[in-house]
Write a protein that holds these residues in place. Sequence first.
Motif, PDB file in Angstrom:
ATOM      1  N   ILE A   1      -2.083  18.423  -4.584  1.00  0.00           N
ATOM      2  CA  ILE A   1      -1.508  17.281  -3.869  1.00  0.00           C
ATOM      3  C   ILE A   1      -2.563  16.745  -2.920  1.00  0.00           C
ATOM      4  N   LEU A   2      -2.647  15.436  -2.848  1.00  0.00           N
ATOM      5  CA  LEU A   2      -3.476  14.771  -1.852  1.00  0.00           C
ATOM      6  C   LEU A   2      -2.610  13.804  -1.069  1.00  0.00           C
ATOM      7  N   THR A   3      -2.858  13.712   0.231  1.00  0.00           N
ATOM      8  CA  THR A   3      -2.146  12.750   1.062  1.00  0.00           C
ATOM      9  C   THR A   3      -2.986  11.485   1.156  1.00  0.00           C
ATOM     10  N   VAL A   4      -2.369  10.369   0.839  1.00  0.00           N
ATOM     11  CA  VAL A   4      -3.048   9.074   0.847  1.00  0.00           C
ATOM     12  C   VAL A   4      -2.981   8.513   2.265  1.00  0.00           C
ATOM     13  N   SER A   5      -4.135   8.263   2.856  1.00  0.00           N
ATOM     14  CA  SER A   5      -4.134   7.682   4.193  1.00  0.00           C
ATOM     15  C   SER A   5      -4.144   6.157   4.140  1.00  0.00           C
ATOM     16  N   GLU A   6      -4.688   5.598   3.053  1.00  0.00           N
ATOM     17  CA  GLU A   6      -4.707   4.150   2.886  1.00  0.00           C
ATOM     18  C   GLU A   6      -4.936   3.823   1.420  1.00  0.00           C
ATOM     19  N   SER A   7      -4.285   2.753   0.936  1.00  0.00           N
ATOM     20  CA  SER A   7      -4.516   2.276  -0.432  1.00  0.00           C
ATOM     21  C   SER A   7      -4.315   0.767  -0.444  1.00  0.00           C
ATOM     22  N   LYS A   8      -5.022   0.113  -1.340  1.00  0.00           N
ATOM     23  CA  LYS A   8      -4.912  -1.343  -1.434  1.00  0.00           C
ATOM     24  C   LYS A   8      -5.409  -1.816  -2.793  1.00  0.00           C
ATOM     25  N   THR A   9      -5.021  -3.036  -3.149  1.00  0.00           N
ATOM     26  CA  THR A   9      -5.500  -3.657  -4.374  1.00  0.00           C
ATOM     27  C   THR A   9      -6.915  -4.158  -4.132  1.00  0.00           C
ATOM     28  N   HIS A  10      -7.776  -3.948  -5.106  1.00  0.00           N
ATOM     29  CA  HIS A  10      -9.141  -4.459  -5.042  1.00  0.00           C
ATOM     30  C   HIS A  10      -9.518  -4.950  -6.431  1.00  0.00           C
ATOM     31  N   SER A  11      -9.640  -6.264  -6.582  1.00  0.00           N
ATOM     32  CA  SER A  11      -9.971  -6.876  -7.854  1.00  0.00           C
ATOM     33  C   SER A  11      -8.910  -6.492  -8.888  1.00  0.00           C
ATOM     34  N   ASP A  12      -9.303  -5.866  -9.997  1.00  0.00           N
ATOM     35  CA  ASP A  12      -8.355  -5.488 -11.048  1.00  0.00           C
ATOM     36  C   ASP A  12      -7.963  -4.017 -10.958  1.00  0.00           C
TER      37      ASP A  12
ATOM     38  N   HIS B   1      -2.082   2.618 -14.599  1.00  0.00           N
ATOM     39  CA  HIS B   1      -1.597   2.525 -15.977  1.00  0.00           C
ATOM     40  C   HIS B   1      -0.612   1.382 -16.168  1.00  0.00           C
ATOM     41  N   SER B   2      -0.395   0.579 -15.151  1.00  0.00           N
ATOM     42  CA  SER B   2       0.566  -0.508 -15.229  1.00  0.00           C
ATOM     43  C   SER B   2      -0.003  -1.724 -14.520  1.00  0.00           C
ATOM     44  N   ALA B   3       0.463  -2.898 -14.917  1.00  0.00           N
ATOM     45  CA  ALA B   3       0.028  -4.120 -14.256  1.00  0.00           C
ATOM     46  C   ALA B   3       0.509  -4.149 -12.809  1.00  0.00           C
ATOM     47  N   SER B   4       1.617  -3.483 -12.528  1.00  0.00           N
ATOM     48  CA  SER B   4       2.130  -3.394 -11.167  1.00  0.00           C
ATOM     49  C   SER B   4       1.811  -2.014 -10.614  1.00  0.00           C
ATOM     50  N   SER B   5       1.189  -1.982  -9.458  1.00  0.00           N
ATOM     51  CA  SER B   5       0.766  -0.716  -8.861  1.00  0.00           C
ATOM     52  C   SER B   5       1.720  -0.228  -7.778  1.00  0.00           C
ATOM     53  N   GLU B   6       2.931  -0.744  -7.763  1.00  0.00           N
ATOM     54  CA  GLU B   6       3.871  -0.409  -6.698  1.00  0.00           C
ATOM     55  C   GLU B   6       4.120   1.088  -6.562  1.00  0.00           C
ATOM     56  N   ALA B   7       4.171   1.813  -7.667  1.00  0.00           N
ATOM     57  CA  ALA B   7       4.423   3.258  -7.590  1.00  0.00           C
ATOM     58  C   ALA B   7       3.294   3.955  -6.835  1.00  0.00           C
ATOM     59  N   LEU B   8       2.076   3.460  -6.967  1.00  0.00           N
ATOM     60  CA  LEU B   8       0.953   4.034  -6.226  1.00  0.00           C
ATOM     61  C   LEU B   8       1.076   3.742  -4.736  1.00  0.00           C
ATOM     62  N   PHE B   9       1.543   2.554  -4.394  1.00  0.00           N
ATOM     63  CA  PHE B   9       1.608   2.153  -2.992  1.00  0.00           C
ATOM     64  C   PHE B   9       2.804   2.732  -2.250  1.00  0.00           C
ATOM     65  N   THR B  10       3.866   3.083  -2.955  1.00  0.00           N
ATOM     66  CA  THR B  10       5.064   3.577  -2.265  1.00  0.00           C
ATOM     67  C   THR B  10       5.038   5.078  -2.032  1.00  0.00           C
ATOM     68  N   SER B  11       4.171   5.790  -2.688  1.00  0.00           N
ATOM     69  CA  SER B  11       4.093   7.241  -2.522  1.00  0.00           C
ATOM     70  C   SER B  11       2.857   7.597  -1.703  1.00  0.00           C
ATOM     71  N   VAL B  12       3.040   8.370  -0.632  1.00  0.00           N
ATOM     72  CA  VAL B  12       1.894   8.749   0.207  1.00  0.00           C
ATOM     73  C   VAL B  12       1.308  10.093  -0.199  1.00  0.00           C
ATOM     74  N   ARG B  13       1.967  10.789  -1.109  1.00  0.00           N
ATOM     75  CA  ARG B  13       1.432  12.055  -1.632  1.00  0.00           C
ATOM     76  C   ARG B  13       1.327  11.920  -3.137  1.00  0.00           C
ATOM     77  N   TRP B  14       0.100  12.060  -3.626  1.00  0.00           N
ATOM     78  CA  TRP B  14      -0.154  11.963  -5.055  1.00  0.00           C
ATOM     79  C   TRP B  14      -0.449  13.348  -5.598  1.00  0.00           C
ATOM     80  N   PHE B  15       0.058  13.608  -6.774  1.00  0.00           N
ATOM     81  CA  PHE B  15      -0.212  14.851  -7.481  1.00  0.00           C
ATOM     82  C   PHE B  15      -1.340  14.556  -8.463  1.00  0.00           C
ATOM     83  N   LEU B  16      -2.375  15.358  -8.435  1.00  0.00           N
ATOM     84  CA  LEU B  16      -3.520  15.174  -9.319  1.00  0.00           C
ATOM     85  C   LEU B  16      -3.635  16.347 -10.280  1.00  0.00           C
TER      86      LEU B  16
END
Length: 191
Positions: free
Chosen positions: A69-80, A35-50
């Motif tokens: 809750i899901l535990t993120v094992s890996e995340s990265k930027t891909h295209s947009d 929801h933002s041009a910067s995805s830092e909040a997604l990358f700094t949290s290893v547990r996401w609430f869905l």
Amino acid sequence: MLPGLESSGLPEDAIEVGRILDAWGVKGWVKILPHSASSEALFTSVRWFLQPPEAKHRPGFDAFAGTVILTVSESKTHSDSVVAKFEGIDDRTPAEALRGARIFVPRSAFPKAGKDEYYWVDLLGLNVLNREGVALGCVRDLMATGPHSVLCVEYTDEGQTLERMIPFVAAYVDGVDLPGKTINVDWQPDY
């Protein structure tokens, strides 16, 4: 319920930061629309609430109910967008089942904003005043236009709710007072 999901309550300071668009590949990865041009909040949290999507966005969603809750094992930027892999989700079928799910992270997990940098969520609801002290409205949304963001300011005129757009750049924004809940701008009501 899908594997890897753990029922939970939503933290008090949870902010919706994105939405799962679809499965990505065949090994359980998902593609995310931040929801933002910067995805830092997604990358700094290893547990996401869905949470499930609103019914109008995906009727019949049945991967889970409530908050998980899901535990993120890996995340990265891909295209947009952003792609992520969760623990316990190892193939495409369960990843597809998450399509439309809304992603939340606690505000406390956001990285600290730099000097004169603001998270959009912190600007929502602020009152906008011009240099003469004229109230121009309240920030209801922001819009990314490529080179800069634009404040979408809602105001009322003769009983009608209207919107004005103000570029969120130093040429027009004199200052942001988060504790005072105001943004001061060099902008006139008739612009």
